[in-house]
Design a protein around this motif. Structure first.
Motif, mmCIF file in Angstrom:
data_model
loop_
_atom_site.group_PDB
_atom_site.id
_atom_site.type_symbol
_atom_site.label_atom_id
_atom_site.label_comp_id
_atom_site.label_asym_id
_atom_site.label_seq_id
_atom_site.Cartn_x
_atom_site.Cartn_y
_atom_site.Cartn_z
ATOM 1 N N MET B 21 -7.266 -12.200 6.504
ATOM 2 C CA MET B 21 -6.063 -11.969 5.697
ATOM 3 C C MET B 21 -6.425 -11.652 4.238
ATOM 4 S SD MET B 21 -3.498 -12.019 7.618
ATOM 5 C CE MET B 21 -4.161 -11.672 9.210
ATOM 6 N N LEU B 22 -7.443 -12.316 3.716
ATOM 7 C CA LEU B 22 -7.875 -12.025 2.339
ATOM 8 C C LEU B 22 -8.458 -10.616 2.247
ATOM 9 C CD1 LEU B 22 -9.407 -15.428 1.207
ATOM 10 C CD2 LEU B 22 -7.369 -14.326 0.291
ATOM 11 N N LEU B 24 -7.583 -8.139 4.184
ATOM 12 C CA LEU B 24 -6.404 -7.262 4.255
ATOM 13 C C LEU B 24 -5.716 -7.184 2.896
ATOM 14 C CD1 LEU B 24 -4.323 -5.621 5.946
ATOM 15 C CD2 LEU B 24 -3.148 -7.780 6.385
ATOM 16 N N ALA B 25 -5.622 -8.343 2.223
ATOM 17 C CA ALA B 25 -4.992 -8.369 0.896
ATOM 18 C C ALA B 25 -5.750 -7.487 -0.090
ATOM 19 C CB ALA B 25 -4.928 -9.805 0.388
ATOM 20 N N MET B 26 -7.076 -7.604 -0.060
ATOM 21 C CA MET B 26 -7.884 -6.805 -1.000
ATOM 22 C C MET B 26 -7.773 -5.314 -0.688
ATOM 23 S SD MET B 26 -11.251 -8.995 -1.947
ATOM 24 C CE MET B 26 -11.606 -9.751 -0.398
ATOM 25 N N SER B 28 -5.247 -3.777 0.985
ATOM 26 C CA SER B 28 -3.890 -3.251 0.769
ATOM 27 C C SER B 28 -3.515 -3.209 -0.706
ATOM 28 C CB SER B 28 -2.861 -4.082 1.546
ATOM 29 O OG SER B 28 -2.824 -5.404 1.065
ATOM 30 N N GLU B 29 -4.336 -3.858 -1.541
ATOM 31 C CA GLU B 29 -4.063 -3.829 -2.982
ATOM 32 C C GLU B 29 -4.600 -2.550 -3.637
ATOM 33 O OE1 GLU B 29 -5.937 -6.834 -5.262
ATOM 34 O OE2 GLU B 29 -4.265 -7.072 -6.643
#
Lengths: 167, 272
Positions: B21-22, B24-26, B28-29
């Protein structure tokens, strides 16, 4: 099919959280239905089910929040993991324990969410405000978890849809 | 033995999912992922709109008991009229206070002479940490990040993210929100910040002049983030701090964040 139905139910929960739930704001917070549901799933279906649904619900929440996809999923995962840890060591039939687990899970969720946002360079509230919101949300969600557990235990009596669908 | 193994497997799964998830966060940012992220976020807007519609219908049905519906509609009409009148009073007070040059700059009508896009509020932020609204207008309607959002009563906030058919608005209630304002009577300047319960104002001292309850706070335009003259709210209480260079006040926001259903996005004001 059951998985799709369960995902649709989770989507409905998220939609209720971002449309109806804000009307129930008390002390700056409103019910975090996604977190309450994830904690109830973890309590009744086990930590693996809880974490799987935490990812699904978290990504849905991220779609309704500013910023990248992932922070809410990580925060819900922390809530589910903590609840799972709790369930291994206490009497599951007690009403008090799920409430305490919900309060602790909400605290973990809030801390991880603020930390993840801070790490990703997203705006975070000042510490004092964050603490105030954390305490209020913990109490609010703790009160709601027994109701969610009643619903989930009723569903399990009829058929373990959530557990079976996430296995 | 089995329980311990199960626990370590759960911990392993937890760490793997968190890492995923982290990541993915990085990803998608990143700026190259912004359009896809906007499209994904817009995808939920129709569902939220439908849910909001259902909620409104349920409200209507429940309110029908005992003619509450009619009373509510009348109350809403009077409230809207009251807001419009209050805004006019604020405009008049502010205009009277300022000299001709400032009045020309203030000119509240000018802010409503901007080009705007009307949008329906279809959802709100998922938790108390970010006070945001989701609206059903996006880049395909001319809405862009940074644009100012108002209602007929006054300032709401700023567009934070925009997808093709939906946007996320950071409201003044967000703890990270900052707006420079001036007060309608005293003319003092200050900064309004968001908070969980009420907007807070840090207002600077001036010799012999102090802020007082009942004054109105309007955007000052300082910093170029907002056009000058948009109504923010009324000073509900003021805490004087003689030993400090500023006083603190609580502001009753003209917009009730839980009650906003329609907003206007100013599309031709570019924040500097």
């Amino acid at each position: 099919m059951k998985r799709l139905a369960a995902a649709a139910l989770m989507l409905a929960t998220i939609l209720v959280q971002v449309t109806w739930a804000p009307r129930l704001t008390v002390a700056g917070v409103f019910p975090n239905l996604a977190l309450v549901v994830v904690i109830a799933i973890t309590w009744t279906g086990g930590v693996r089910s809880g974490m799987a649904w935490a990812c699904v619900a978290g990504l849905m929440l991220d779609l309704t929040a500013p910023g990248p996809l992932g922070p809410h999923a990580v925060a819900l995962l922390a809530g589910a993991y903590l609840t799972g840890f709790w369930t291994r060591n206490v009497d599951r039939a007690s009403v008090l324990h799920p409430m305490l687990a919900a309060a602790a899970g909400t605290a973990a969720y809030s801390i991880i969410l603020v930390a993840a946002d801070d790490t990703l360079g997203l705006p975070v509230p000042p510490l004092g405000v964050a603490m105030q919101l954390l305490v209020a949300a913990s109490v609010y969600n703790a009160v709601l978890v027994p109701v969610a557990l009643l619903i989930f235990r009723g569903r399990q009596a009829g058929g373990p849809a959530i557990r079976a669908s996430s296995a | 033995m089995y329980g311990r193994r199960s626990q370590s497997r759960s911990t392993g799964l937890f760490l793997v999912l968190c890492a995923s998830m982290l990541l993915l966060a990085m990803l998608s940012e990143q700026s190259w992922a912004a359009p896809a992220r906007g499209v994904a976020k817009s995808a939920l807007a129709p569902f939220e709109s439908a849910m909001t519609h259902v909620a409104a219908n349920v409200d209507r049905v429940t309110a029908a008991l005992g003619d509450v519906s009619a009373l509510r509609a009348e109350n809403q009409r009077l409230k809207t009229a009251d807001e419009a009148l209050r805004r006019q009073v604020v405009e008049l007070n502010a205009a009277a206070k300022e000299n001709a040059t400032l009045r020309q700059a203030l000119d509240f009508e000018r802010s409503f002479g901007h080009r705007m896009v009307a949008a329906q509020v279809v959802g709100r932020g998922p938790d108390g940490f970010s006070r945001t609204l989701q609206i059903d207008r996006g880049t395909s309607d001319g809405v862009q990040p940074g644009m100012i959002v108002t209602t007929g009563a006054g300032l709401v906030g700023r567009v934070r993210e925009a997808g093709p058919h939906g946007s996320i608005v950071q409201t003044l209630g967000d703890p990270q929100s900052r707006v420079n304002v001036f007060l309608s009577k005293s003319g003092l300047q200050g900064t309004v910040t968001g908070g969980p319960a009420a907007l807070q104002l840090d207002v600077e001292h001036s010799l012999g002049i102090a802020a007082s309850s009942g004054e109105w706070a309007l955007t000052s335009g300082v910093g170029g983030g907002y056009p000058r003259g948009l109504v923010v709210g009324e000073l509900a209480s003021v805490t004087h701090r003689p030993s400090s260079t500023s006083d603190q006040a609580l502001i009753a926001w003209v917009n009730d964040p839980t009650g906003i259903s329609f907003v206007l996005v100013i599309t031709d004001f570019v924040p500097s």
